[in-house]
Design an enzyme around this catalytic site. Sequence first.
Site, PDB file in Angstrom:
ATOM      1  CB  CYS A 288      -0.957  -0.015   1.187  1.00 44.67           C
ATOM      2  SG  CYS A 288      -0.185   0.170   2.828  1.00 44.67           S
ATOM      3  CG  HIS A 338      -4.613   0.155   3.895  1.00 37.17           C
ATOM      4  ND1 HIS A 338      -3.827  -0.646   3.089  1.00 37.17           N
ATOM      5  CD2 HIS A 338      -5.633   0.585   3.098  1.00 37.17           C
ATOM      6  CE1 HIS A 338      -4.349  -0.709   1.874  1.00 37.17           C
ATOM      7  NE2 HIS A 338      -5.438   0.043   1.853  1.00 37.17           N
ATOM      8  CG  HIS A 350      -6.681   0.285  -1.672  1.00 33.37           C
ATOM      9  ND1 HIS A 350      -6.977  -0.274  -0.453  1.00 33.37           N
ATOM     10  CD2 HIS A 350      -7.580  -0.256  -2.543  1.00 33.37           C
ATOM     11  CE1 HIS A 350      -8.004  -1.101  -0.568  1.00 33.37           C
ATOM     12  NE2 HIS A 350      -8.385  -1.110  -1.828  1.00 33.37           N
TER      13      HIS A 350
END
Length: 375
Positions: A288, A338, A350
């Site tokens: 990510c 994240h 993402h």
Amino acid sequence: MTSRHRGTNRGDQRSSAAVGPRVLRRLVVGGSSLALAVVAFALPGPELAQAAPTALTVAEAKAQIEQLQTESEAIDQQYVSVQQQIDAGKVELSQKQSDVQVQTAKVTQTKRQVGQVALAQFQNRNVDTAARIFFTSDTDNLLSQVSTVEKVSENQNTVLQTYQEQQAALAELEHSTQTDLAVLTDQQKQLTTLRADSEAKVAESKKVLAKLTAAEQAALAAADKKAAADAQAMAEGGSSTTTATTDDTSGTSSITGTGRGAKALAFARDQLGKPYVYAAAGPNSFDCSGLTMKAWQAAGVTIPRIAAAQSRVGQVVSKADLQPGDLVFFYNAANPSHVGMYVGNGQIIHAPHTGSVVKYAALSSMPFVGARRPG
């Protein structure tokens, strides 16, 4: 007659006394066995004592899998952080090892100078100077010699002091180098542990999925696919903060913003479909924060490697003021595990987790904890 009768009675009593306990023991033992048999019959066996496991619903399985995937990705971010520390530590260690070599050469040279100065000491250093003046007829020459000796002694003291300082510096460098090596060794072990922990989470999520029937697994996959398709449609549909332009080569619409955010978003869109791989930052796979770091790097802005560090750079942005390219963070406000990039129309792009690919998702699909605009 009476005595014989009495003797017989005593014999009978002894016989009864001897037999009684044996009979009693048999009764007790027999009774205990019977009691145990009754208890064993009354209690359920192991297979009956444990209730049959309740089957998971698709929703419960989905929740468990998502939780495990989230935990796995958080561990992956820790892995990247430790790897960064190792990389920096290796650079520092290499410099220190070079410094040790330079310092060792200095100590060797100074040690040689100490020996040379020692050879130049005054030959009669044990003779008192006042006595030599009394016995010599060439006082001026003697005083010149004494002055020279004192200068030599002064030089020697300076060289000795320098030697001691250089020795101490060398010892400190060597100790620091050994400490750094030990730290690096420990960090390498941490990497191994983190990788194993992450893989264990992934394996556990697969076990949860395996508890579902084939039909339920298919339904879950279909729901995920639909969510991704819906997110893509929303993302490519444009919004008040974006401009939609037709892309004739792909048949889809491309969302653009303005400035560096638009450039970062364009890079991220070019990575759609590439697999998530832990600790990866392109060009063929991403995690990510590797994706967001490279995206903003393409826009000319350098940001940190991991999500938590990225959440502390640039301008704070409220959820209502998000623009294309803004970094959006999830799960933990103090230490986000994240990060994604805002696209527009309530959607993000993402790299989600192991087993997935770079894709669109709804901003509301995860617990939003903040946003930043790097440039």
